[in-house]
Design an enzyme around this catalytic site. Structure first.
Site, PDB file in Angstrom:
ATOM      1  CD  GLU A   1      -1.856   4.135   3.426  1.00  0.00           C
ATOM      2  OE1 GLU A   1      -3.029   4.408   3.754  1.00  0.00           O
ATOM      3  OE2 GLU A   1      -1.577   3.332   2.515  1.00  0.00           O
TER       4      GLU A   1
ATOM      5  CG  HIS B   1      -1.981  -1.019   1.217  1.00  0.00           C
ATOM      6  ND1 HIS B   1      -3.042  -0.988   2.091  1.00  0.00           N
ATOM      7  CD2 HIS B   1      -2.173  -2.106   0.427  1.00  0.00           C
ATOM      8  CE1 HIS B   1      -3.842  -1.994   1.849  1.00  0.00           C
ATOM      9  NE2 HIS B   1      -3.331  -2.703   0.844  1.00  0.00           N
TER      10      HIS B   1
ATOM     11  CB  CYS C   1      -1.739   1.431   6.290  1.00  0.00           C
ATOM     12  SG  CYS C   1      -1.432   0.621   4.701  1.00  0.00           S
TER      13      CYS C   1
ATOM     14  CB  CYS D   1      -6.357  -0.602   5.409  1.00  0.00           C
ATOM     15  SG  CYS D   1      -4.645  -1.190   5.283  1.00  0.00           S
TER      16      CYS D   1
END
Length: 142
Positions: free
Chosen positions: A48, A46, A79, A76
């Site tokens: 992040e 992701h 993260c 999420c």
């Protein structure tokens, strides 16, 4: 946040969900990333996480206590957990993620007082730009 939006647009051009993130410390970008789970065949890739990896590599430390993350979509749970472990001070979120957000929408991992660290959280910076980009992306996929 403008740089995070540029990264999100780049993610979209390579077929990824348009999410971008940057980590800033002392007014300097120390890490940046965009979504790459499809292209990297890695569910942890992701924006992040990619930004955290770059920032920790730059800082030569797995902790970033004075850093601010700017991200185009609410993190999420994975993260958010990584941001807690890295001791990121502040998280600035463009738009909420009403299905899986862990910064206050569905869960609030970033400010959970039962954990050993909490992040300052701010929503809404460039909210419309990010929301419009995400809506257009998913509309084009249907």
């Amino acid at each position: 946040m403008q740089r995070a939006l540029v990264l999100a647009r780049h993610a979209e051009t390579v077929g990824e969900v348009p999410v971008g993130a940057i980590l800033v410390r002392d007014n300097n970008v120390i890490g940046e990333g965009f979504n790459q789970p499809i292209s990297q065949q890695d569910p942890t890739a992701h924006a992040e996480i990619n930004a955290l990896r770059a920032a920790c590599n730059h800082a030569q430390n797995y902790r970033l206590p004075d850093a601010t993350l700017y991200v185009t979509l609410e993190p999420c749970a994975m993260c958010a957990g990584a941001l807690i472990h890295a001791r990121v001070k502040r998280v600035v979120i463009a738009t909420a993620e009403p299905r899986a957000g862990a910064g206050g929408s569905v869960l609030n991992i970033l400010q959970n007082e039962q954990l050993n660290h909490q992040c300052e959280v701010e929503f809404g910076v460039y909210q419309q730009d990010s929301a419009d980009m995400l809506r257009a992306f998913f509309r084009s996929r249907r």
